[in-house]
Design an enzyme around this catalytic site. Structure first.
Site, PDB file in Angstrom:
ATOM      1  N   PHE A   1       0.871  -1.181   0.000  1.00  0.00           N
ATOM      2  CA  PHE A   1       0.000   0.000   0.000  1.00  0.00           C
ATOM      3  C   PHE A   1       0.903   1.223   0.000  1.00  0.00           C
ATOM      4  CE2 PHE A   1      -4.538   0.927   1.477  1.00  0.00           C
ATOM      5  CZ  PHE A   1      -5.106   0.063   0.581  1.00  0.00           C
TER       6      PHE A   1
ATOM      7  N   GLN B   1      -7.681  14.584   4.228  1.00  0.00           N
ATOM      8  CA  GLN B   1      -7.100  13.800   3.148  1.00  0.00           C
ATOM      9  C   GLN B   1      -8.009  13.769   1.929  1.00  0.00           C
ATOM     10  OE1 GLN B   1      -6.420   9.244   3.404  1.00  0.00           O
ATOM     11  NE2 GLN B   1      -4.435  10.232   3.456  1.00  0.00           N
TER      12      GLN B   1
ATOM     13  N   HIS C   1      -8.437  11.774  -1.415  1.00  0.00           N
ATOM     14  CA  HIS C   1      -7.984  10.517  -2.007  1.00  0.00           C
ATOM     15  C   HIS C   1      -7.776  10.717  -3.500  1.00  0.00           C
ATOM     16  CE1 HIS C   1      -7.701   6.335  -3.096  1.00  0.00           C
ATOM     17  NE2 HIS C   1      -7.668   6.017  -1.813  1.00  0.00           N
TER      18      HIS C   1
ATOM     19  N   LEU D   1     -15.153   5.762  -4.212  1.00  0.00           N
ATOM     20  CA  LEU D   1     -13.724   5.482  -4.128  1.00  0.00           C
ATOM     21  C   LEU D   1     -13.289   4.278  -4.956  1.00  0.00           C
ATOM     22  CD1 LEU D   1     -11.112   6.145  -2.308  1.00  0.00           C
ATOM     23  CD2 LEU D   1     -11.749   4.049  -1.160  1.00  0.00           C
TER      24      LEU D   1
ATOM     25  N   GLU E   1      -7.011   2.202  -3.144  1.00  0.00           N
ATOM     26  CA  GLU E   1      -5.580   2.230  -3.350  1.00  0.00           C
ATOM     27  C   GLU E   1      -5.049   0.838  -3.677  1.00  0.00           C
ATOM     28  OE1 GLU E   1      -3.735   4.881  -0.750  1.00  0.00           O
ATOM     29  OE2 GLU E   1      -1.899   3.723  -0.576  1.00  0.00           O
TER      30      GLU E   1
ATOM     31  N   ARG F   1      -0.745   9.593  -0.328  1.00  0.00           N
ATOM     32  CA  ARG F   1      -1.951  10.095  -1.011  1.00  0.00           C
ATOM     33  C   ARG F   1      -1.920  11.574  -1.357  1.00  0.00           C
ATOM     34  NH1 ARG F   1      -6.459   6.592   2.256  1.00  0.00           N
ATOM     35  NH2 ARG F   1      -5.874   4.682   1.178  1.00  0.00           N
TER      36      ARG F   1
ATOM     37  N   HIS G   1     -11.759  12.572   1.576  1.00  0.00           N
ATOM     38  CA  HIS G   1     -11.793  11.165   1.947  1.00  0.00           C
ATOM     39  C   HIS G   1     -11.723  10.927   3.449  1.00  0.00           C
ATOM     40  CE1 HIS G   1     -11.292   6.911   1.549  1.00  0.00           C
ATOM     41  NE2 HIS G   1     -10.053   6.907   1.993  1.00  0.00           N
TER      42      HIS G   1
ATOM     43  N   ARG H   1      -2.657  10.696   6.595  1.00  0.00           N
ATOM     44  CA  ARG H   1      -2.856   9.300   6.970  1.00  0.00           C
ATOM     45  C   ARG H   1      -2.396   8.376   5.854  1.00  0.00           C
ATOM     46  NH1 ARG H   1      -6.903   5.209   6.076  1.00  0.00           N
ATOM     47  NH2 ARG H   1      -8.076   6.596   4.730  1.00  0.00           N
TER      48      ARG H   1
HETATM   49  C1  LIG Z   1     -14.743   4.720   0.772  1.00  0.00           C
HETATM   50  C2  LIG Z   1     -13.778   4.575   1.901  1.00  0.00           C
HETATM   51  C3  LIG Z   1     -12.781   3.609   1.855  1.00  0.00           C
HETATM   52  C4  LIG Z   1     -11.880   3.467   2.911  1.00  0.00           C
HETATM   53  N1  LIG Z   1     -10.918   2.488   2.829  1.00  0.00           N
HETATM   54  C5  LIG Z   1     -10.094   2.306   3.893  1.00  0.00           C
HETATM   55  C6  LIG Z   1      -9.140   1.250   3.884  1.00  0.00           C
HETATM   56  O1  LIG Z   1      -9.043   0.475   2.949  1.00  0.00           O
HETATM   57  N2  LIG Z   1      -8.326   1.103   4.943  1.00  0.00           N
HETATM   58  C7  LIG Z   1      -8.395   1.927   6.023  1.00  0.00           C
HETATM   59  O2  LIG Z   1      -7.638   1.737   6.962  1.00  0.00           O
HETATM   60  N3  LIG Z   1      -9.308   2.935   6.055  1.00  0.00           N
HETATM   61  C8  LIG Z   1     -10.149   3.142   5.018  1.00  0.00           C
HETATM   62  N4  LIG Z   1     -11.060   4.162   5.062  1.00  0.00           N
HETATM   63  C9  LIG Z   1     -11.208   4.947   6.278  1.00  0.00           C
HETATM   64  C10 LIG Z   1     -12.020   4.201   7.304  1.00  0.00           C
HETATM   65  O3  LIG Z   1     -12.883   3.305   6.680  1.00  0.00           O
HETATM   66  C11 LIG Z   1     -12.863   5.138   8.176  1.00  0.00           C
HETATM   67  O4  LIG Z   1     -12.049   6.109   8.709  1.00  0.00           O
HETATM   68  C12 LIG Z   1     -13.482   4.342   9.297  1.00  0.00           C
HETATM   69  O5  LIG Z   1     -14.207   3.250   8.821  1.00  0.00           O
HETATM   70  C13 LIG Z   1     -14.371   5.181  10.190  1.00  0.00           C
HETATM   71  O6  LIG Z   1     -14.937   4.318  11.161  1.00  0.00           O
HETATM   72  P1  LIG Z   1     -15.668   4.868  12.432  1.00  0.00           P
HETATM   73  O7  LIG Z   1     -16.056   3.685  13.239  1.00  0.00           O
HETATM   74  O8  LIG Z   1     -14.849   5.907  13.066  1.00  0.00           O
HETATM   75  O9  LIG Z   1     -16.964   5.593  11.845  1.00  0.00           O
HETATM   76  P2  LIG Z   1     -18.181   5.058  10.926  1.00  0.00           P
HETATM   77  O10 LIG Z   1     -17.991   3.699  10.441  1.00  0.00           O
HETATM   78  O11 LIG Z   1     -18.475   6.148   9.968  1.00  0.00           O
HETATM   79  O12 LIG Z   1     -19.350   4.975  11.975  1.00  0.00           O
HETATM   80  C14 LIG Z   1     -19.922   6.096  12.555  1.00  0.00           C
HETATM   81  C15 LIG Z   1     -21.064   5.636  13.414  1.00  0.00           C
HETATM   82  O13 LIG Z   1     -21.523   6.723  14.192  1.00  0.00           O
HETATM   83  C16 LIG Z   1     -22.906   6.798  14.146  1.00  0.00           C
HETATM   84  N5  LIG Z   1     -23.261   8.187  14.389  1.00  0.00           N
HETATM   85  C17 LIG Z   1     -22.742   9.301  13.800  1.00  0.00           C
HETATM   86  N6  LIG Z   1     -23.332  10.400  14.288  1.00  0.00           N
HETATM   87  C18 LIG Z   1     -24.213   9.990  15.227  1.00  0.00           C
HETATM   88  C19 LIG Z   1     -25.120  10.662  16.087  1.00  0.00           C
HETATM   89  N7  LIG Z   1     -25.254  11.981  16.077  1.00  0.00           N
HETATM   90  N8  LIG Z   1     -25.882   9.925  16.902  1.00  0.00           N
HETATM   91  C20 LIG Z   1     -25.785   8.563  16.921  1.00  0.00           C
HETATM   92  N9  LIG Z   1     -24.942   7.885  16.130  1.00  0.00           N
HETATM   93  C21 LIG Z   1     -24.176   8.595  15.292  1.00  0.00           C
HETATM   94  C22 LIG Z   1     -23.313   6.225  12.806  1.00  0.00           C
HETATM   95  O14 LIG Z   1     -24.593   5.682  12.879  1.00  0.00           O
HETATM   96  C23 LIG Z   1     -22.270   5.123  12.631  1.00  0.00           C
HETATM   97  O15 LIG Z   1     -22.722   3.939  13.244  1.00  0.00           O
HETATM   98  C24 LIG Z   1     -11.969   4.321   4.013  1.00  0.00           C
HETATM   99  C25 LIG Z   1     -12.958   5.291   4.061  1.00  0.00           C
HETATM  100  C26 LIG Z   1     -13.859   5.434   3.013  1.00  0.00           C
HETATM  101  C27 LIG Z   1     -14.895   6.496   3.095  1.00  0.00           C
END
Ligand SMILES: Cc1cc2nc3c(=O)[nH]c(=O)nc-3n(C[C@H](O)[C@H](O)[C@H](O)COP(=O)(O)OP(=O)(O)OC[C@H]3O[C@@H](n4cnc5c(N)ncnc54)[C@H](O)[C@@H]3O)c2cc1C
Ligand code: SF4
Ligand code: FES
Lengths: 293, 611
Positions: free
Chosen positions: B113, B233, B235, B245, B248, B281, B346, B381
């Site tokens: 990566f 970031q 992407h 997306l 990568e 990135r 991203h 990142r």
């Molecule tokens: C398209 C894409 C591809 C990616 N690919 C990679 C990868 O290959 N490798 C890598 O390491 N990272 C990757 N990332 C980054 C990574 O996926 C994210 O940073 C990460 O998944 C975020 O997880 P999280 O648990 O913090 O939030 P999320 O999974 O976004 O979850 C947020 C949660 O909070 C809840 N929530 C939000 N606001 C409220 C509220 N006010 N009240 C109640 N609940 C709320 C939502 O319901 C949800 O359940 C990618 C990101 C994207 C967008």
């Protein structure tokens, strides 16, 4: 049922601005590519849409609390069309420009969160993955059939979740390796075998399409059985657990209810061969002498 | 009022992992989430999850790469914790059944990566996040953790002492989307925010509609500083029409970027002579936009990402999902043609300031995942480093909130000690527009200390807010306001930034705030009122957009993802420090704190970052 016409509110400056953008967008390269590509597949509905520059949606409306929505009805929305627009894009447009009370679940916009399965022109589909140009006008958007409607396109998902959770949808094994940093081995073939089944996004399209599920509320349904398949076929769980899984699957409201109508397989947006998986489990059950028929 | 030991707000990867950990420590834990867990945006992650699992690799090497990638704005204790814990925590996922892609010998596969010196990105096809999310949710179901799904958390119940470091968090106020009920949730031990990123501050983004920065905005208004928000970031490979997306992983497997002249510009134009397409990135995003700006873009908008030479078999085996995305959302067959790509918002590197145990400066308030800034990503990142952050720091926050002793954190939180006041020349007033009774600590809990009363008071304040928004029957609708902010951010707070543009963005954000004074909710229903929910979210989007722009305007240097036209060099002498923004009487207060480069055994020396 009544029908109401929705017209854009007073055009503010931002509206006009974005209207211009819509025109630009309509001629952007990716729109053109999509147009060309769709053109190869389907001719007719697109042509008219382009001439009129709007797409006609008929959207199911219902709200138990609001006087003029207690009686279900269809509202008409005429959404400015841009090539490449999906049903979800059109619904968002209608909500943000015409009627902010238009209610539907959605989140990822990329066919992975499973929130926006609707009944679109008579078939279960994900709004975000369905191109308007693939559909006949007017496009009818309704909530998933056989589920209780909460409001507009939102259905009550509780029962679906209950069925998913009824099959012990979690990995269990007695065969973990000793070392803390040691993974369980899994052959590529076995990984390949369960791969399709692990793709389920819990959209409930299959469940909604299934006649058996509609008639037998306790039937586990295709998605839950597929979830069970995903674990039963995973060699890492080991033999004991497989037997345990087979008992869940072949219970009264399990695999044997399926009448191989293939409707679930047809609507699954992740192309999971649901009926095949169910059939395979039936064969497996017979093999295991768990059920004679 | 609902009551639990530990409340986890958000059920993506970070929240689920935190809930499992707290539950394993014996706490009564509940999750409150606006989406059903499996709808969370973690499911969209494609490429993979970094962990030093194999011989020849080491956590030290992972830490070095991460620090370098961060452009020396990551804190060593956080980075070292991430890299040390990741292997065990990734193997735990495997033991929970996560369907990782496999090698011939049955062990989990890893791939190269960007920015990594060893192929340590563990993956499950090109849908790693989907499998991670579902695997974790399965474990939550197995443990019978209570989940309040489709409950929207509107605010935190926090006490109101003058210094945020003296405040405590006793719970949250949430709104049941299905019925419109506003209710209090009391947390006996702690509240963990795991609400994900704020991508909706931009209109071209890979983030979901639900990524509105709620947790960050709520913590900010309650007094927790937001750290390094300007580091966003972009992407390099998103589909031009939708922002979807293209992982990568495509470049990791050998995908090549071409400009309109058919040049492999990463090499031929000298952007990254060694790493080429696999440079970090920020480097690749800027390279692409430079190509477009200099007239070598295709249709003046994008470049091409070509993977055809990898062959159908390999593509289907490892990147099948990419074929579907390109087909469904761009109309391109990746086996037959190159895919059009351009940079898109991203990931937010910055966020809620926490220490290695996930704790913020407010007692009982934690944050983990993308909404938090611990900080492991610093100014940039590395791909594959967010998912391990979710599980490593989600787990730690869950354990700590449940009362487990994780040892004393090396990182400090809150405005104290070695800090420096900051200054920024804003063309407009900042912060809360107009008089608001929420201007001070946004918990509405003035002078109360009894936990129940604090929660009750916060509930009352939110009920009033809902009544106000619902009863008002004309004004401006949130969608218009949100669109205005998103446009301004995409135009002026993007990959290339300059003073003039950033000031324009601040003016737009101000105008949006003023409009928001007149916002109203048209849908009169209490049932599933997404109009109301989105109206509340839009306020969060505005607050977050302002912090990103302010941080960017103040930082007169070029570091990681933050590029300034007027300042094209990294300036370690003046800027090796974290940007901090505190909400002080309704106004953002800017200050800085030092970066911690001293690791456990060694100190990381800032070096020129070249790939
Ligand atoms: C398209 C894409 C591809 C990616 N690919 C990679 C990868 O290959 N490798 C890598 O390491 N990272 C990757 N990332 C980054 C990574 O996926 C994210 O940073 C990460 O998944 C975020 O997880 P999280 O648990 O913090 O939030 P999320 O999974 O976004 O979850 C947020 C949660 O909070 C809840 N929530 C939000 N606001 C409220 C509220 N006010 N009240 C109640 N609940 C709320 C939502 O319901 C949800 O359940 C990618 C990101 C994207 C967008
Ligand atoms: S099996 Fe397919 S149709 Fe059914 S819930 Fe899963 S993804 Fe949806
Ligand atoms: S919006 Fe997520 S699947 Fe359609």
């Amino acid at each position: 049922m009544s029908t109401q016409e929705q017209k854009p509110k007073n055009q503010t400056e931002t509206d006009t601005e974005s209207a211009d953008e819509d025109i630009i967008a309509a001629s952007s390269p990716q729109q053109r590519r999509l147009r060309e590509k769709r053109g190869r597949e389907i001719e007719s509905p697109k042509e008219t849409a382009e001439q009129e520059d709007t797409y006609h949606l008929k959207v199911f409306r219902y709200d138990p609390e609001v006087a003029d929505k207690q009686e279900p009805r269809f509202d008409d929305f005429h959404v400015p069309y841009r090539q490449g627009m999906t049903v979800l894009d059109a619904l968002i447009y209608a909500r943000d420009r015409f009627d902010s009370s238009l209610t539907f679940r959605h989140s990822c916009r990329q066919a992975i969160c499973g929130s926006d399965a609707f009944f679109i022109n008579g078939r279960q589909r994900l709004g975000c993955r369905t191109q308007l140009s693939d559909l006949e006008e007017p496009v009818r958007v309704e909530p998933l059939p056989h589920q209780e409607v909460v409001k507009d396109l939102v259905v009550d998902m509780e029962h679906f979740y209950d069925q998913m959770e009824a099959v012990e949808p979690y990995f269990q094994t007695n065969e973990l390796p000793e070392g803390e940093l040691e993974e369980q081995r899994q052959s590529r073939e076995n990984h390949e075998k369960i791969k399709m089944s692990t793709r389920c996004i819990w959209c409930a399209a299959c469940y909604s399409s299934c006649n058996i599920a509609a008639g037998d509320n306790e039937y586990l349904g295709p998605a839950a059985i597929n979830k069970a398949y995903r674990f039963a076929m995973d060699e890492r769980e080991g033999e004991d657990l497989k037997q345990h899984r087979m008992r869940i699957i072949e219970q009264e409201h399990g695999v044997w209810r399926c009448q191989t109508q293939f409707s679930c397989t047809m609507v699954c947006p992740k192309d999971i061969p649901l009926t095949e998986h169910i059939q395979e489990l039936k064969r497996e059950a017979v093999k295991n002498n768990l059920k004679f028929w | 009022m609902y009551e639990h030991d530990v409340l986890v707000v958000g059920a993506g990867g970070a929240g689920l992992r935190a809930a499992i950990a707290a539950h394993e420590e014996g706490a009564d834990v509940a999750m409150v989430t606006k989406l059903h867990p499996v709808r969370s945006h973690t499911g969209a992650a494609e490429g993979g999850i970094n962990a030093a699992l194999r011989e020849g690799d080491s956590w030290e090497s992972h830490a070095y790469d991460t620090m370098k990638g961060s452009d020396y704005l990551g804190d060593a204790p956080a980075i070292e914790t991430l890299c040390k814990d990741a292997p065990e925590d990734v193997i735990t996922l495997e033991h929970w059944g996560m369907p990782f892609s496999r090698e011939e010998d049955g062990r989990v596969s890893q791939r190269p990566f960007g920015g990594l010196s060893f192929p340590r990105t563990t993956y499950a096809g090109a849908e790693t996040g989907h499998h991670l999310l579902h695997t974790l949710y399965e474990q939550v179901v197995k443990r019978g953790v209570t989940v309040y799904d489709e409950w929207y958390v509107m605010n935190l119940a926090v006490t109101d002492e003058p210094d945020p470091r003296d405040r405590s968090c006793h719970g949250v106020v949430a709104y049941d989307v299905m019925t419109g009920e506003v209710a209090g949730f009391k947390a006996r031990n702690g509240v963990i925010l795991a609400t994900g990123g704020p991508g909706q501050a931009y209109d071209h983004t890979t983030n979901a509609v639900s990524c509105t920065g709620d947790g960050q905005a709520m913590a900010y208004r309650a007094g927790v500083p937001l750290e390094d928000m300007e580091f966003v970031q972009f992407h390099p490979t998103t589909l031009p029409s939708t922002g979807v997306l293209i992982s990568e992983g495509v470049r990791g497997e050998g995908g090549i970027l071409y400009n309109a002249e058919g040049e492999r510009f990463m090499f031929e134009r000298g952007y990254a002579n060694n790493a080429g397409e696999l440079a970090s990135r920020d480097v690749v995003s800027r390279a692409e936009l430079t190509e477009v700006n200099e007239g070598r873009g295709i249709e003046d908008e994008y470049v091409h990402l070509d993977m055809r030479h990898l062959g159908e078999e390999r593509i289907i085996d490892r990147l099948e999902n990419i074929l579907h995305l390109a087909e469904d959302f761009e109309g391109v067959d990746g086996l037959e043609e190159p895919m059009p790509v351009k940079p898109g918002q991203h990931y937010e590197m910055g966020g809620i300031e926490t220490d290695e145990n996930g704790e913020t400066c407010i007692s009982g308030l934690y944050a983990a995942g993308e909404c938090a800034c611990v900080s492991v990503h610093g100014a940039n990142r590395l791909g594959g480093n967010a998912l391990p952050e979710l599980i490593v720091f989600g787990k730690r926050a869950g354990q700590h909130a449940a009362g487990t002793d994780l040892g004393e954190a090396r990182l400090t939180t809150g405005k104290a000690g070695d800090v420096e006041e900051g200054e920024v020349d804003s063309p407009v007033a900042l912060g809360e527009a107009g008089i608001s009774d929420e201007a001070v600590a946004d918990g509405g809990a003035a002078t109360l200390t009894d936990p129940d009363e604090v929660v009750e008071a916060a509930v009352e304040a939110e009920r009033r807010r809902v009544e106000y928004l619902m009863n008002k029957d004309d004004g401006i609708q949130h969608a218009e306001i949100r669109a205005r902010v998103q446009k301004a951010m995409t135009k002026w707070v993007n990959v290339f930034r300059n003073e003039e543009g950033l000031k324009k963005a601040l003016r737009e954000i101000r105008a949006a705030r003023e409009d928001y004074q007149h916002v109203y909710v048209a849908d009169p229903s209490r049932t599933f009122n997404t109009d109301l929910q989105q109206t509340i979210e839009t306020r969060n989007v505005i607050d977050i957009a302002e912090t990103i722009t302010l941080g960017a305007l103040a930082r007169n240097e070029f570091r990681g993802a933050h590029w300034r036209q007027e300042h094209q060099e990294r300036d370690d002498e003046n800027w090796l420090k974290h940007t901090m923004l505190s909400w002080n009487n309704g106004e953002p207060e800017l200050w800085y704190k030092p970066v911690l480069l001293e690791g456990e055994e060694k100190t990381y020396e800032p070096k020129i970052r070249s790939y």
